[in-house]
Design a protein around this motif. Structure first.
Motif, PDB file in Angstrom:
ATOM      1  N   SER A 160       0.915  -1.232  -0.245  1.00  0.00           N
ATOM      2  CA  SER A 160      -0.001   0.005   0.120  1.00  0.00           C
ATOM      3  C   SER A 160       0.515   0.947   0.084  1.00  0.00           C
ATOM      4  CB  SER A 160      -1.000  -0.554   0.925  1.00  0.00           C
ATOM      5  OG  SER A 160      -0.075  -0.233   2.693  1.00  0.00           O
ATOM      6  N   VAL A 161       0.302   2.675  -0.231  1.00  0.00           N
ATOM      7  CA  VAL A 161       0.884   3.951  -0.611  1.00  0.00           C
ATOM      8  C   VAL A 161       0.004   4.503   0.722  1.00  0.00           C
ATOM      9  CG1 VAL A 161       1.556   5.093  -2.233  1.00  0.00           C
ATOM     10  CG2 VAL A 161       2.076   3.449  -2.778  1.00  0.00           C
ATOM     11  N   ARG A 162       0.744   5.137   1.407  1.00  0.00           N
ATOM     12  CA  ARG A 162       0.218   6.188   2.269  1.00  0.00           C
ATOM     13  C   ARG A 162       1.352   7.826   2.017  1.00  0.00           C
ATOM     14  NH1 ARG A 162      -2.521   5.660   8.119  1.00  0.00           N
ATOM     15  NH2 ARG A 162      -3.631   7.212   7.630  1.00  0.00           N
ATOM     16  N   MET A 163       0.207   8.805   1.598  1.00  0.00           N
ATOM     17  CA  MET A 163       1.024   9.871   1.449  1.00  0.00           C
ATOM     18  C   MET A 163      -0.013  11.318   1.987  1.00  0.00           C
ATOM     19  SD  MET A 163       2.520   9.287  -2.080  1.00  0.00           S
ATOM     20  CE  MET A 163       0.965   9.030  -3.243  1.00  0.00           C
ATOM     21  N   HIS A 164       1.019  11.562   3.271  1.00  0.00           N
ATOM     22  CA  HIS A 164       0.733  12.905   3.430  1.00  0.00           C
ATOM     23  C   HIS A 164       1.825  14.174   3.196  1.00  0.00           C
ATOM     24  CE1 HIS A 164      -1.102  15.264   6.670  1.00  0.00           C
ATOM     25  NE2 HIS A 164      -0.160  15.512   7.486  1.00  0.00           N
ATOM     26  N   ALA A 165       0.148  15.078   3.441  1.00  0.00           N
ATOM     27  CA  ALA A 165       1.535  16.755   3.371  1.00  0.00           C
ATOM     28  C   ALA A 165       0.554  17.357   3.269  1.00  0.00           C
ATOM     29  CB  ALA A 165       1.840  16.919   1.389  1.00  0.00           C
ATOM     30  N   GLN A 166       1.787  18.364   4.008  1.00  0.00           N
ATOM     31  CA  GLN A 166       1.682  19.751   4.090  1.00  0.00           C
ATOM     32  C   GLN A 166       1.998  21.028   3.778  1.00  0.00           C
ATOM     33  OE1 GLN A 166       0.462  19.733   8.469  1.00  0.00           O
ATOM     34  NE2 GLN A 166      -0.628  21.413   8.828  1.00  0.00           N
ATOM     35  N   ALA A 167       1.494  21.827   3.510  1.00  0.00           N
ATOM     36  CA  ALA A 167       2.302  22.947   2.895  1.00  0.00           C
ATOM     37  C   ALA A 167       1.562  24.345   2.971  1.00  0.00           C
ATOM     38  CB  ALA A 167       2.464  23.016   1.347  1.00  0.00           C
ATOM     39  N   SER A 168       2.661  25.056   3.534  1.00  0.00           N
ATOM     40  CA  SER A 168       1.993  26.979   3.350  1.00  0.00           C
ATOM     41  C   SER A 168       3.042  27.623   2.985  1.00  0.00           C
ATOM     42  CB  SER A 168       2.310  26.928   5.325  1.00  0.00           C
ATOM     43  OG  SER A 168       3.373  26.175   6.082  1.00  0.00           O
ATOM     44  N   GLY A 169       1.977  28.865   3.436  1.00  0.00           N
ATOM     45  CA  GLY A 169       2.652  29.839   2.714  1.00  0.00           C
ATOM     46  C   GLY A 169       3.360  29.989   1.468  1.00  0.00           C
ATOM     47  N   ASN A 170       3.868  29.635   0.428  1.00  0.00           N
ATOM     48  CA  ASN A 170       4.415  29.552  -0.758  1.00  0.00           C
ATOM     49  C   ASN A 170       4.766  28.275  -1.973  1.00  0.00           C
ATOM     50  OD1 ASN A 170       3.482  31.766  -2.211  1.00  0.00           O
ATOM     51  ND2 ASN A 170       5.621  32.852  -1.354  1.00  0.00           N
ATOM     52  N   ALA A 171       4.847  27.089  -0.366  1.00  0.00           N
ATOM     53  CA  ALA A 171       4.776  26.205  -0.474  1.00  0.00           C
ATOM     54  C   ALA A 171       4.723  25.015  -2.075  1.00  0.00           C
ATOM     55  CB  ALA A 171       5.298  24.988   0.533  1.00  0.00           C
ATOM     56  N   ARG A 172       5.297  23.624  -2.353  1.00  0.00           N
ATOM     57  CA  ARG A 172       4.482  22.739  -3.224  1.00  0.00           C
ATOM     58  C   ARG A 172       4.621  21.811  -2.751  1.00  0.00           C
ATOM     59  NH1 ARG A 172       7.140  25.222  -9.186  1.00  0.00           N
ATOM     60  NH2 ARG A 172       6.196  27.776  -8.822  1.00  0.00           N
ATOM     61  N   VAL A 173       3.861  20.879  -2.763  1.00  0.00           N
ATOM     62  CA  VAL A 173       3.754  19.390  -2.585  1.00  0.00           C
ATOM     63  C   VAL A 173       3.418  18.433  -3.176  1.00  0.00           C
ATOM     64  CG1 VAL A 173       3.220  17.697  -1.482  1.00  0.00           C
ATOM     65  CG2 VAL A 173       3.321  20.097   0.094  1.00  0.00           C
ATOM     66  N   TYR A 174       4.893  18.078  -4.374  1.00  0.00           N
ATOM     67  CA  TYR A 174       4.536  16.824  -5.448  1.00  0.00           C
ATOM     68  C   TYR A 174       4.520  15.733  -4.721  1.00  0.00           C
ATOM     69  CZ  TYR A 174       5.864  21.164  -7.568  1.00  0.00           C
ATOM     70  OH  TYR A 174       6.182  22.095  -8.073  1.00  0.00           O
ATOM     71  N   GLN A 175       3.452  14.588  -4.912  1.00  0.00           N
ATOM     72  CA  GLN A 175       3.484  12.950  -4.259  1.00  0.00           C
ATOM     73  C   GLN A 175       2.803  11.903  -5.854  1.00  0.00           C
ATOM     74  OE1 GLN A 175       0.748  14.447  -1.158  1.00  0.00           O
ATOM     75  NE2 GLN A 175       2.775  12.937  -0.163  1.00  0.00           N
ATOM     76  N   ALA A 176       2.949  11.616  -5.532  1.00  0.00           N
ATOM     77  CA  ALA A 176       3.020  10.385  -6.810  1.00  0.00           C
ATOM     78  C   ALA A 176       2.939   8.787  -6.529  1.00  0.00           C
ATOM     79  CB  ALA A 176       3.580  10.258  -7.350  1.00  0.00           C
ATOM     80  N   GLY A 177       2.428   8.123  -6.614  1.00  0.00           N
ATOM     81  CA  GLY A 177       2.372   6.698  -6.492  1.00  0.00           C
ATOM     82  C   GLY A 177       3.785   6.138  -7.604  1.00  0.00           C
ATOM     83  N   ARG A 178       3.990   6.759  -8.312  1.00  0.00           N
ATOM     84  CA  ARG A 178       3.901   6.207  -9.315  1.00  0.00           C
ATOM     85  C   ARG A 178       4.891   7.115  -9.865  1.00  0.00           C
ATOM     86  NH1 ARG A 178       3.583   1.135 -12.874  1.00  0.00           N
ATOM     87  NH2 ARG A 178       3.968   2.320 -14.009  1.00  0.00           N
ATOM     88  N   ASP A 179       5.399   6.830 -11.455  1.00  0.00           N
ATOM     89  CA  ASP A 179       6.245   7.856 -11.844  1.00  0.00           C
ATOM     90  C   ASP A 179       5.769   9.371 -11.607  1.00  0.00           C
ATOM     91  OD1 ASP A 179       7.465   5.644 -12.708  1.00  0.00           O
ATOM     92  OD2 ASP A 179       6.489   5.597 -14.973  1.00  0.00           O
ATOM     93  N   GLN A 180       6.949   9.768 -11.771  1.00  0.00           N
ATOM     94  CA  GLN A 180       6.531  11.769 -11.791  1.00  0.00           C
ATOM     95  C   GLN A 180       7.029  12.519 -12.524  1.00  0.00           C
ATOM     96  OE1 GLN A 180       6.622  14.251  -7.926  1.00  0.00           O
ATOM     97  NE2 GLN A 180       4.829  14.353  -7.874  1.00  0.00           N
ATOM     98  N   HIS A 181       6.530  13.310 -13.775  1.00  0.00           N
ATOM     99  CA  HIS A 181       7.434  14.085 -14.368  1.00  0.00           C
ATOM    100  C   HIS A 181       6.490  16.028 -14.070  1.00  0.00           C
ATOM    101  CE1 HIS A 181       8.710  10.392 -16.227  1.00  0.00           C
ATOM    102  NE2 HIS A 181       7.766   9.749 -16.069  1.00  0.00           N
ATOM    103  N   ILE A 182       8.210  16.556 -13.770  1.00  0.00           N
ATOM    104  CA  ILE A 182       7.265  18.011 -13.254  1.00  0.00           C
ATOM    105  C   ILE A 182       8.245  18.619 -14.323  1.00  0.00           C
ATOM    106  CG2 ILE A 182       7.413  19.702 -11.196  1.00  0.00           C
ATOM    107  CD1 ILE A 182       6.302  17.485  -9.354  1.00  0.00           C
ATOM    108  N   VAL A 183       7.968  19.455 -14.856  1.00  0.00           N
ATOM    109  CA  VAL A 183       8.767  20.276 -15.685  1.00  0.00           C
ATOM    110  C   VAL A 183       7.958  21.843 -15.265  1.00  0.00           C
ATOM    111  CG1 VAL A 183       8.896  21.147 -18.616  1.00  0.00           C
ATOM    112  CG2 VAL A 183       8.686  19.116 -17.957  1.00  0.00           C
ATOM    113  N   GLU A 184       8.472  22.822 -14.996  1.00  0.00           N
ATOM    114  CA  GLU A 184       8.308  24.078 -14.454  1.00  0.00           C
ATOM    115  C   GLU A 184       8.957  25.126 -15.056  1.00  0.00           C
ATOM    116  OE1 GLU A 184       8.796  24.884 -10.129  1.00  0.00           O
ATOM    117  OE2 GLU A 184       7.478  22.859  -9.610  1.00  0.00           O
ATOM    118  N   ARG A 185       8.881  26.263 -15.991  1.00  0.00           N
ATOM    119  CA  ARG A 185       9.777  26.936 -16.312  1.00  0.00           C
ATOM    120  C   ARG A 185       9.089  28.319 -16.244  1.00  0.00           C
ATOM    121  NH1 ARG A 185       9.912  24.700 -22.478  1.00  0.00           N
ATOM    122  NH2 ARG A 185       9.212  22.901 -22.333  1.00  0.00           N
TER     123      ARG A 185
END
Length: 139
Positions: free
Chosen positions: A114-139
């Motif tokens: 099983s996969v269990r994820m928990h994230a908490q962000a505040s302000g200008n924070a970013r959270v990236y979560q994935a149970g498998r592949d994750q591709h992030i492209v930021e410009r």
């Protein structure tokens, strides 16, 4: 359960059950699913299950964890395609695997990944979560 998560869990569980006393029940249940959803492939799946069982038993005897992981990936892929072709088999697949696991003594039951994820962000924070592949492209 989400079809992708079910395919992941089921692939791992099917391969794990191959090395247990619950194997015959598992094989019969998986083949029955294919007979209902994709009858033309059922005999091929039956043969593939038996071949995979021999391979997993050999892998475990030799301590080849990479070989076991390859077999799990193969069955996750097969089950993912089955679920995509006929989503109605999802519930039946869950039941087949639950019954097979339950037929074993508790110490022999393969764990259900099983996969269990928990994230908490505040302000200008970013959270990236994935149970498998994750591709992030930021410009």
């Amino acid at each position: 359960m989400d079809p992708e998560v079910l395919a992941q869990t089921a692939g791992t569980t099917v391969v794990a059950l191959m090395a247990t006393d619950a194997w015959q029940r598992t094989r019969d249940g998986v083949v029955a699913l294919w007979r209902r959803a994709r009858p033309a492939q059922a005999d091929e799946i039956d043969t593939a299950l038996e071949e995979t069982r021999e391979e997993i038993l050999t892998s475990r005897r030799e301590g080849d964890s990479a070989g076991a992981e390859d077999l799990e990936r193969d069955w996750r892929r097969r089950l993912r395609r089955l679920l995509a072709a006929d989503p109605s088999v999802a519930r039946e697949l869950e039941e087949v695997l639950a019954q097979a696991r339950a037929s074993l003594p508790e110490v022999e039951q393969p764990s259900v990944p099983s996969v269990r994820m928990h994230a908490q962000a505040s302000g200008n924070a970013r959270v990236y979560q994935a149970g498998r592949d994750q591709h992030i492209v930021e410009r």
